[in-house]
Design a protein around this motif. Structure first.
Motif, PDB file in Angstrom:
ATOM      1  N   ALA A 128       1.040  -0.994  -0.055  1.00  0.00           N
ATOM      2  CA  ALA A 128      -0.383  -0.222  -0.094  1.00  0.00           C
ATOM      3  C   ALA A 128       1.100   1.267   0.284  1.00  0.00           C
ATOM      4  O   ALA A 128       0.520   2.349  -0.814  1.00  0.00           O
ATOM      5  N   ALA A 129       2.299   1.235   0.850  1.00  0.00           N
ATOM      6  CA  ALA A 129       2.830   2.039   0.856  1.00  0.00           C
ATOM      7  C   ALA A 129       4.043   2.924  -0.585  1.00  0.00           C
ATOM      8  O   ALA A 129       3.767   4.199  -0.889  1.00  0.00           O
ATOM      9  N   GLN A 130       3.562   1.040  -0.932  1.00  0.00           N
ATOM     10  CA  GLN A 130       4.440   2.117  -2.367  1.00  0.00           C
ATOM     11  C   GLN A 130       3.529   1.879  -3.814  1.00  0.00           C
ATOM     12  O   GLN A 130       3.573   3.277  -4.385  1.00  0.00           O
ATOM     13  N   GLY A 150      13.779   4.394   4.429  1.00  0.00           N
ATOM     14  CA  GLY A 150      13.176   3.901   2.723  1.00  0.00           C
ATOM     15  C   GLY A 150      12.316   3.938   2.408  1.00  0.00           C
ATOM     16  O   GLY A 150      11.505   4.294   1.239  1.00  0.00           O
ATOM     17  N   ARG A 151      11.061   2.487   2.564  1.00  0.00           N
ATOM     18  CA  ARG A 151       9.897   2.134   2.150  1.00  0.00           C
ATOM     19  C   ARG A 151       8.704   2.785   2.528  1.00  0.00           C
ATOM     20  O   ARG A 151       8.227   3.210   1.486  1.00  0.00           O
ATOM     21  N   ALA A 152       8.517   3.806   2.835  1.00  0.00           N
ATOM     22  CA  ALA A 152       7.733   4.680   3.459  1.00  0.00           C
ATOM     23  C   ALA A 152       8.334   5.834   3.632  1.00  0.00           C
ATOM     24  O   ALA A 152       7.274   6.823   3.712  1.00  0.00           O
ATOM     25  N   THR A 153       8.857   6.769   3.240  1.00  0.00           N
ATOM     26  CA  THR A 153       9.211   7.730   3.037  1.00  0.00           C
ATOM     27  C   THR A 153       8.934   8.336   2.119  1.00  0.00           C
ATOM     28  O   THR A 153       8.443   8.415   0.751  1.00  0.00           O
ATOM     29  N   GLY A 154       7.554   9.558   2.781  1.00  0.00           N
ATOM     30  CA  GLY A 154       7.288  10.552   1.711  1.00  0.00           C
ATOM     31  C   GLY A 154       5.746  10.243   2.494  1.00  0.00           C
ATOM     32  O   GLY A 154       4.783  10.466   1.429  1.00  0.00           O
ATOM     33  N   THR A 155       4.640   9.187   3.183  1.00  0.00           N
ATOM     34  CA  THR A 155       4.079   9.153   3.018  1.00  0.00           C
ATOM     35  C   THR A 155       3.583   9.362   5.551  1.00  0.00           C
ATOM     36  O   THR A 155       4.485   9.968   6.134  1.00  0.00           O
ATOM     37  N   ALA A 156       2.740   9.980   4.983  1.00  0.00           N
ATOM     38  CA  ALA A 156       1.727  10.145   6.654  1.00  0.00           C
ATOM     39  C   ALA A 156       0.932   9.339   7.153  1.00  0.00           C
ATOM     40  O   ALA A 156      -0.066   9.073   5.941  1.00  0.00           O
ATOM     41  N   ALA A 325      -7.538  12.825  17.669  1.00  0.00           N
ATOM     42  CA  ALA A 325      -6.477  12.135  17.063  1.00  0.00           C
ATOM     43  C   ALA A 325      -5.255  12.673  16.661  1.00  0.00           C
ATOM     44  O   ALA A 325      -5.229  14.512  16.719  1.00  0.00           O
ATOM     45  N   GLN A 326      -4.162  12.855  16.846  1.00  0.00           N
ATOM     46  CA  GLN A 326      -3.030  13.068  16.117  1.00  0.00           C
ATOM     47  C   GLN A 326      -1.658  12.525  14.454  1.00  0.00           C
ATOM     48  O   GLN A 326      -2.544  12.039  13.913  1.00  0.00           O
ATOM     49  N   TRP A 327      -1.276  13.628  14.332  1.00  0.00           N
ATOM     50  CA  TRP A 327      -0.995  13.155  13.258  1.00  0.00           C
ATOM     51  C   TRP A 327       0.711  12.676  13.446  1.00  0.00           C
ATOM     52  O   TRP A 327       1.029  12.760  14.386  1.00  0.00           O
ATOM     53  N   GLY A 328       1.095  11.568  12.009  1.00  0.00           N
ATOM     54  CA  GLY A 328       2.172  11.292  12.284  1.00  0.00           C
ATOM     55  C   GLY A 328       2.864  10.536  11.645  1.00  0.00           C
ATOM     56  O   GLY A 328       2.149  11.042   9.636  1.00  0.00           O
ATOM     57  N   ARG A 329       3.993  10.284  11.303  1.00  0.00           N
ATOM     58  CA  ARG A 329       4.654   9.945   9.597  1.00  0.00           C
ATOM     59  C   ARG A 329       5.028   8.458   9.403  1.00  0.00           C
ATOM     60  O   ARG A 329       5.397   7.715  10.933  1.00  0.00           O
ATOM     61  N   GLY A 330       4.754   8.241   8.495  1.00  0.00           N
ATOM     62  CA  GLY A 330       5.255   6.867   8.168  1.00  0.00           C
ATOM     63  C   GLY A 330       6.510   6.361   7.586  1.00  0.00           C
ATOM     64  O   GLY A 330       7.000   5.188   6.996  1.00  0.00           O
TER      65      GLY A 330
END
Length: 330
Positions: A128-130, A150-156, A325-330
């Motif tokens: 899903a991340a890709q 690096g596999r999910a860098t750029g997702t939140a 709810a809180q924001w996070g980074r994937g």
């Protein structure tokens, strides 16, 4: 310069297949026409996007261009949908399908008439991340867990629901008569997982945390197969969300787990760059629905989460606290 999306589409198809012939077949054109489009794009950009000797490979410029090219195509699709009426549909990939992820999504979007969803299946969070990073989908929904660098860098992502899980076992299982069970009570029976346990992060971490050494996995052939397997084998069990619907099967028992109660974490994920215009409305809907149904209740004295899920929780006041709810980074 003006970017011709037809040229960009030819590039993306070739980047995905690394084969001009297969890319042309996918786009319903000739290989010669597709090659001309890619060459025209390279001329406009004044760079080589592909290495063509000894096979087709992306150049370093091609690798840099690919994610932005996918975003350009996605933006073009949203623009067309907006003009044609109804707004752009949200493409949402879901995983953990045996746990029926769309039942949670459906509750959140029920009151949002303006949001149109196009659900699609994903095998797991890595796939899903890709898909998010390639702009093949707009959102992901399932359990988010750490991936290699690096596999999910750029997702939140944002945690939207913590769901208690029950132990699911055969009515003939030695523990079937219990009104409730502790995870420690399961140590002398076999955990059955509907895929390789290395791919099922939650089940693997549960087994490791509570010393469940007897483990067995099998193919994921759907929910009917899962409940049939459990119902026919009095020596094994699996975990299943307490609120998820099960097919009728008289040979099954679903027993609450306590001391502690394991919680399955559902999260909504998206691409950080160029998020869908309706994402804020959807996040707000999850917040309001979660507050109404107490989806984010968590008591560390009574509940269990994998260590990797704790970062999403934020601070917890004493007692059975409800988390904003809180924001996070994937």
């Amino acid at each position: 310069m003006d970017l011709d999306l037809a040229l960009v589409r030819a590039f993306v198809a070739t980047a995905e297949t690394l084969h001009f012939g297969r890319a042309a077949e996918r786009l319903g054109t000739s290989q010669q026409a597709l090659s001309k489009r890619v060459a025209r794009l390279e001329t406009l950009l004044a760079v080589s996007l592909f290495e063509r000797e000894g096979g087709t490979r992306l150049t370093s410029a091609g690798r840099r261009f690919e994610p932005a090219a996918r975003e350009a195509l996605a933006a073009g699709a949203r623009a067309v949908a907006a003009v044609q009426g109804g707004g752009a549909a949200l493409r949402i990939d879901v995983w953990g399908h045996l746990y029926a992820p769309m039942r949670t999504v459906a509750q959140a979007v029920e009151a949002l008439d303006a949001v149109r969803l196009e659900p699609g299946p994903a095998r797991d969070w890595p796939s899903a991340a890709q898909a998010l990073l390639r702009a093949d989908t707009d959102l992901g929904f399932g359990r988010v867990h750490p991936l290699p660098p690096g596999r999910a860098t750029g997702t939140a992502h944002r945690l939207v629901r913590l769901e208690p899980v029950d132990v699911l076992l055969s009515a003939s299982h030695p523990l079937a008569g219990a009104a409730q069970l502790r995870p420690a009570d399961l140590r002398d029976t076999t955990l059955w997982s509907p895929a390789e346990l290395t791919r099922l992060d939650f089940l693997r971490r549960f087994a490791d945390a509570f010393g469940l050494t007897r483990r067995q996995d099998g193919p994921n052939l759907g929910l009917d197969h899962l409940v049939q397997h459990i119902g026919n084998d009095p020596g094994c069990f699996t975990l299943f969300p307490s609120d998820a619907p099960l097919p009728h099967h008289s040979g099954l028992r679903s027993i609450p787990l306590t001391a502690p109660t394991p919680l399955y974490a559902w999260s909504l994920a998206w691409r950080e760059s160029h998020p869908h215009p309706q994402l804020p409305a959807l996040l707000d809907a999850f917040t309001r629905t979660g507050r109404a149904h107490r989806w984010l209740d968590y008591d560390p004295a009574q509940d269990w989460l994998p260590d990797t899920d704790h970062a999403q929780l934020g601070s917890v006041a004493g007692g059975r606290a409800h988390h904003a709810a809180q924001w996070g980074r994937g």
